[in-house]
Write an enzyme that holds these catalytic residues in place. Structure first.
Site, PDB file in Angstrom:
ATOM      1  N   LYS A 122     -18.998  37.521  57.476  1.00  0.00           N
ATOM      2  CA  LYS A 122     -19.923  38.168  58.403  1.00  0.00           C
ATOM      3  C   LYS A 122     -20.728  39.281  57.744  1.00  0.00           C
ATOM      4  O   LYS A 122     -21.840  39.602  58.194  1.00  0.00           O
ATOM      5  CB  LYS A 122     -19.143  38.709  59.607  1.00  0.00           C
ATOM      6  N   SER A 140      -9.163  27.660  48.891  1.00  0.00           N
ATOM      7  CA  SER A 140      -8.065  27.158  49.700  1.00  0.00           C
ATOM      8  C   SER A 140      -6.937  26.786  48.747  1.00  0.00           C
ATOM      9  O   SER A 140      -6.551  27.572  47.884  1.00  0.00           O
ATOM     10  CB  SER A 140      -8.530  25.964  50.538  1.00  0.00           C
ATOM     11  N   TYR A 154       1.982  29.811  54.967  1.00  0.00           N
ATOM     12  CA  TYR A 154       0.881  29.771  54.004  1.00  0.00           C
ATOM     13  C   TYR A 154       0.001  28.553  54.262  1.00  0.00           C
ATOM     14  O   TYR A 154      -1.236  28.658  54.305  1.00  0.00           O
ATOM     15  CB  TYR A 154       1.441  29.727  52.574  1.00  0.00           C
ATOM     16  N   LYS A 158      -4.114  28.157  55.227  1.00  0.00           N
ATOM     17  CA  LYS A 158      -5.054  27.362  54.442  1.00  0.00           C
ATOM     18  C   LYS A 158      -5.619  26.190  55.244  1.00  0.00           C
ATOM     19  O   LYS A 158      -6.787  25.828  55.089  1.00  0.00           O
ATOM     20  CB  LYS A 158      -4.391  26.876  53.151  1.00  0.00           C
TER      21      LYS A 158
END
Length: 282
Positions: A122, A140, A154, A158
């Site tokens: 943003k 990723s 985790y 991702k």
């Protein structure tokens, strides 16, 4: 600013204190680009920027602090004039069976791995939109495509990043901004070493699944097949491509694992085809 500097690409990379972020910043600087090299504490990256003069900017940036993000982005745009390439790299892992996960730790994981990416996006996207140009690279993992015991939280972050990136790519493509999802396999970084966090809770019922994989994950640190410097070079190559990939697997283990995952999915989908289409109105 000299014309030759205007022609060089400008990067902003988060999480450069170690690992892939550090390797990518070093590669971009070595190839002659301008780079905002950021970390929660700029002291961790000043050695990386030394010797590059006005092409390198070491800056504090904590992705969980919106004021820190805004200040870093504005300084980069003020000094370099723009941001051509944003790399959302800051992130870390967390080991726990799902039932063992601590609420505070899991929320902190999401704050960095997911919400932090959104905060940076943003701050950077308005400038890219105004120029109708830019590249976004979201780091990723192969763990954004397949999931295993002990790393469920985790993986959840991702998987969220992958979905967010797919939608982001659809929204930005008409504006001249490309999005690439980089999916490393095992890289020889500190992800499974000093950077790894884990729950202190260990439940006996999960020792043969999550417990074993906790130990295997930690034991693999430093012995992973992937070279961070080579991964950085591969990511940089996509920046130079006229048609960058939506997804970029990094490492032979990520490639083999993804192919196996896709094959298992295809087999299961095909096996349940009749049940699937039975839902449709006849």
């Amino acid at each position: 600013m000299p014309n030759d500097m205007n022609k060089t690409k400008v990067w902003l990379i988060t999480g450069c204190s170690k690992g892939l972020g550090r390797a990518l910043a070093a590669h971009a600087l070595e190839r002659g680009d301008r780079v905002a090299v950021t970390a929660r504490d700029r002291a961790a990256v000043t050695d990386l920027t030394a010797g590059y003069g006005e092409r390198a900017l070491a800056r504090d940036l904590d992705v969980t602090d919106s004021a820190s993000v805004t200040a870093a982005v504005r300084e980069c745009e003020r000094i370099f004039g723009r941001i051509d390439i944003l790399v959302n790299n800051a992130g870390y892992g967390y080991l726990a069976a799902i039932e063992e996960g601590e609420d505070t730790a899991v929320r902190a994981l999401y704050d960095t791995n997911v919400h932090g990416v959104v905060t940076v996006l943003k701050a950077v996207l308005p400038g890219m939109r105004s120029r109708r140009a830019g590249r976004v690279i979201n780091i990723s993992s192969f763990g954004g495509l397949a999931a295993f015991a002990a790393t469920g939280y985790y993986h959840a972050t991702k998987f969220a990043l992958e979905g967010l990136s797919e939608s982001l790519a659809a929204e930005l493509a008409p504006l001249g901004i490309a999005v690439t999802i980089a999916e490393p396999g095992g890289l020889r970084t500190q992800w499974a070493g000093e950077s790894m966090q884990q729950s202190p809770i260990r439940l006996d019922d999960y020792e043969q699944t999550a417990g074993r994989r906790r130990e295997a994950t930690l034991a693999a640190s430093g012995r992973q097949p992937g070279d961070p410097a080579r991964a950085a070079a591969a990511i940089a190559a996509t920046v130079d491509s006229e048609v960058p990939p939506r997804r970029l697997l990094l490492g032979s283990d990520a490639l083999a694992g993804t192919r196996a995952r896709l094959e298992r999915m295809r087999e299961e989908i095909d096996a349940n085809e009749a049940l699937t289409v039975s839902v449709d109105r006849t």
